[in-house]
Design an enzyme around this catalytic site. Structure first.
Site, PDB file in Angstrom:
ATOM      1  N   ARG A 106     -10.253 -11.533   2.592  1.00 20.46           N
ATOM      2  CA  ARG A 106     -11.104 -12.605   2.063  1.00 20.46           C
ATOM      3  C   ARG A 106     -10.390 -13.954   2.143  1.00 20.46           C
ATOM      4  NH1 ARG A 106     -11.742  -9.429  -3.440  1.00 20.46           N
ATOM      5  NH2 ARG A 106     -11.505  -7.772  -1.888  1.00 20.46           N
ATOM      6  N   LYS A 119       0.842  -1.202   0.000  1.00 23.83           N
ATOM      7  CA  LYS A 119       0.000   0.000   0.000  1.00 23.83           C
ATOM      8  C   LYS A 119       0.873   1.247   0.000  1.00 23.83           C
ATOM      9  CE  LYS A 119      -3.880  -1.788   2.762  1.00 23.83           C
ATOM     10  NZ  LYS A 119      -4.929  -1.636   1.747  1.00 23.83           N
TER      11      LYS A 119
END
Ligand code: BES
Ligand code: MN
Ligand code: ZN
Length: 509
Positions: A361, A287
């Site tokens: 996820r 990120k």
């Protein structure tokens, strides 16, 4: 044991690090001095307690209200100093509608924020259910006060010591309020504090194992509770390749922490799975630095589900709940997973990694699979700070709700509205399941452009049996608030605990 020693021992044993201002209850009367907080209903003239106080102060209140254009509109406040015999009077508007649960909580939260850092003078909060309507529950005022009184200041040199803050007494005509707060809502507020604490702690302090340690401490001594922790060895044995993959880049190993509360005998089990990424750098798909610090809160789903079980266990709820905190630290390193890797999940499904930053996820795919085979829950709900996409879709005030089952979706939306933790249902149709197809594996974890929040939900959903009643809440927007509100001060919100608790009370007990 002599009383003093017993008190000392009790203090040592009280594991919760919660330093809190005490809230007492007392029959409705005007205290003889100190600070007071008074609700004001919106209208042409002052009514109820406000009218009485106006009379007691020789009309000072109505004069001040007129001059300051204070109408009693919901959440409007006016502070008056030095009107005898009070050092300070806080007026808080409660509007013209019948006062309900959320108005009472907001009133309490505002009282706390007005009272923040005061001189040490005692505060009396006046509240008349008779004057304001039967839903104007004084226990809700205390609950709102406690929620609004939260701060995370343990690393500040100048911390506020609640012991120096003066006591708070709620003067009300509701004799049952004290027990409803002390035996019930207080535990819920403490659970919200617990979730906020876990979320606010920095990543160097809160990592998978320390999250477990902190949880064990918090649950110590509670009945009908068992805590089970799967470490890497156990996870390997079970084949949790997705969860292990996410954890593989970090020197702090992953954990699946399962807290089970059995207060409901042979009844059905509610399973709550939470994303517990104690820090999300994005991994090799790194990120950008701006706001990356916020990713210390990428475990708020795990905090919320664990805290929900805590609240139920503390109040002795007649339900069976199991929380699964899927914890890992998502770091880039020589042992980390990379884009293009293929992982085999516990379900046997293979997953192509397109972005190591779509890690939530992955850990949840193993957690929801495990929850289904191990606990056969009648309802499975997961909470996760899953996507930036949900923030773009519904902003910072709503969680995205996804489900294949209308009934659980409606139930959760009703609890969202009632608890004030807002949610909005977003689509979860076949298109999104089509978007997670991979050329080399059974599913792909990222890559498809477009409806990111729905695609993320579909990914988790592809690990949930179609007839399993299941819902997913994407809480990426609501886990933290810049704006703050009376019952959620600026910072991590503890979102989900109140919503899930409401759902449990309505549908599970
Ligand atoms: N933890 C983030 C989601 C997030 C973003 C939470 C902003 C709170 C604020 C999650 O792991 C993530 O990085 N999601 C990616 C998914 C994408 C790579 C498919 C995203 O939303 O960009
Ligand atoms: Mn990520
Ligand atoms: Zn994440």
């Amino acid at each position: 044991m002599p009383t003093l020693i017993r008190i000392a021992v009790l203090l040592l044993l009280s594991t919760s690090a919660l330093a809190q201002r005490a809230i007492d209850f007392s029959p409705l009367e005007f205290p003889s001095g100190g600070n007071i907080v008074v609700p004001v209903a919106e209208g042409e003239t002052l009514t109820g307690l406000a009218a009485e106080l106006d009379e007691r102060t020789g009309g000072a209140l109505s004069m001040a209200a007129t001059e300051a254009k204070f109408t009693g509109e919901t959440s409007q406040t006016l502070t008056l100093f030095g009107i005898r015999p009070y050092s300070r009077i806080d007026l808080i508007g409660v509007g013209s509608e019948t006062v309900g649960r959320l108005t009472a909580e907001t009133f309490g939260g505002l009282a706390a924020s007005l009272n923040d850092g005061t001189s040490g003078t005692d505060t009396g909060i006046l509240w008349s259910g008779i004057a304001l309507g039967n839903d104007a529950d004084a226990a809700r005022v205390a609950f709102g006060y406690r929620l609004g009184d939260y701060r995370f200041d343990r690393y500040l040199e100048t911390r506020i010591d609640p012991a120096t803050q003066g006591g708070v007494t709620i003067y009300s005509d509701d004799a049952g309020a004290a027990s409803r707060f002390n035996e019930d809502l207080r535990h819920l507020a403490d659970a919200v504090w617990f979730a906020r604490d876990l979320s606010s702690e920095p990543g160097n302090v809160m990592y998978p194992q320390s999250f477990v340690d902190r949880t064990r401490e918090e649950f110590r001594g509670l009945g009908n509770v068992s805590i089970r922790v799967l470490d890497e060895k156990e996870m390997k044995r079970l084949g949790m390749g997705a969860h292990l993959g996410v954890g593989s880049g970090s020197s702090r190993p992953p954990r699946l922490m399962i807290v089970e509360y059995r207060g409901g005998g042979d009844g059905p089990t509610l399973a709550l799975a939470g994303k517990g990424i104690t820090f999300d750098t994005g991994g090799v798909s790194l990120k950008q630095n701006e706001n990356m610090w916020m990713m210390k809160g990428d475990m708020t789903g795990a905090a919320a589900v664990t805290a929900t079980v805590l609240a139920a266990a503390r109040r002795g709820a007649g339900v069976n709940i199991v929380s699964l905190a899927a914890m890992a630290e998502n770091m880039p390193s020589g042992t980390a997973i990379r884009p293009g890797d293929v992982l085999t999940s516990m379900s046997g499904k293979t997953i192509e990694i397109r972005s190591t930053d779509a890690e939530g996820r992955l850990v949840l795919s193993d957690a929801v699979h495990y929850a289904q085979i191990e606990y056969s829950p009648d309802v499975l709900i997961n909470l996760a700070t899953l996507t930036g996409s949900v923030i773009r879709a519904v902003g910072p005030d709503y969680a995205g709700l996804f489900s294949r089952h209308d009934e659980i979706a409606d139930d959760l939306l009703a609890s969202a509205a009632a608890s004030g933790e807002k949610a909005w249902r977003l689509p979860l149709s076949d298109t999104y399941f089509d978007a997670i197809k991979s050329p080399v594996a059974d599913v792909i974890n990222a890559g498809a452009k477009g409806a990111g929040a729905s695609i993320g939900a579909a990914f988790i959903g592809s690990f949930v049996a179609e007839d399993q009643v299941w819902a997913h809440l994407d809480i990426a927007g609501v886990d933290y608030t810049d704006a703050g509100s009376p019952t959620t001060p600026v910072g991590f919100t503890g979102y989900g605990v109140r919503l899930l608790d409401d759902y449990i009370r309505r549908h599970r007990e």
